[in-house]
Design a protein around this motif. Sequence first.
Motif, mmCIF file in Angstrom:
data_model
loop_
_atom_site.group_PDB
_atom_site.id
_atom_site.type_symbol
_atom_site.label_atom_id
_atom_site.label_comp_id
_atom_site.label_asym_id
_atom_site.label_seq_id
_atom_site.Cartn_x
_atom_site.Cartn_y
_atom_site.Cartn_z
ATOM 1 N N LEU A 41 0.824 -1.203 0.000
ATOM 2 C CA LEU A 41 0.000 0.000 0.000
ATOM 3 C C LEU A 41 0.862 1.259 0.000
ATOM 4 N N ARG A 42 1.898 1.245 0.811
ATOM 5 C CA ARG A 42 2.799 2.413 0.920
ATOM 6 C C ARG A 42 3.420 2.720 -0.431
ATOM 7 N N LYS A 43 3.905 1.712 -1.124
ATOM 8 C CA LYS A 43 4.545 1.923 -2.428
ATOM 9 C C LYS A 43 3.531 2.419 -3.459
ATOM 10 N N SER A 44 2.328 1.902 -3.413
ATOM 11 C CA SER A 44 1.335 2.269 -4.423
ATOM 12 C C SER A 44 0.788 3.678 -4.234
ATOM 13 N N THR A 45 0.852 4.222 -3.024
ATOM 14 C CA THR A 45 0.349 5.582 -2.819
ATOM 15 C C THR A 45 1.311 6.626 -3.361
ATOM 16 N N GLY A 46 2.608 6.311 -3.367
ATOM 17 C CA GLY A 46 3.600 7.260 -3.848
ATOM 18 C C GLY A 46 3.848 8.415 -2.901
ATOM 19 N N LEU A 47 3.315 8.325 -1.681
ATOM 20 C CA LEU A 47 3.502 9.401 -0.709
ATOM 21 C C LEU A 47 4.873 9.306 -0.034
ATOM 22 N N GLU A 77 -5.692 1.204 10.632
ATOM 23 C CA GLU A 77 -4.683 1.919 9.850
ATOM 24 C C GLU A 77 -4.563 1.332 8.445
ATOM 25 N N LEU A 78 -4.655 0.013 8.337
ATOM 26 C CA LEU A 78 -4.609 -0.616 7.014
ATOM 27 C C LEU A 78 -5.825 -0.253 6.180
#
Length: 96
Positions: A41-47, A77-78
């Motif tokens: 999820l972290r990688k896909s948000t690009g934040l 959180e997920l």
Amino acid sequence: MEYKDPMVELLSSLEQIVFKDDSQKVTLTHKPSAFSEFEQLRKSTGLKIDDLARVMGVSVAMVHEWESKRVKPSSTELKLMRLIQANPMLSKQLME
């Protein structure tokens, strides 16, 4: 009477709204761990880490803890991460 956390209820409702289209549902053959799901999820948000922390309402240190797999993100959180991934405009609105 059973106590229900209002934040969990709100996120569940938002998740149902965002993922109402069946074509967006993903069928999993096995349930991913919270760590692997967070990483995906972290990688896909690009934040950036500091932006993610602000949007999630946690400290930058907490995001580092999740990334280093020392602390597991909660189910709430997920869910918030899934919502941010599904609707990137949500993260922009939360950062304002």
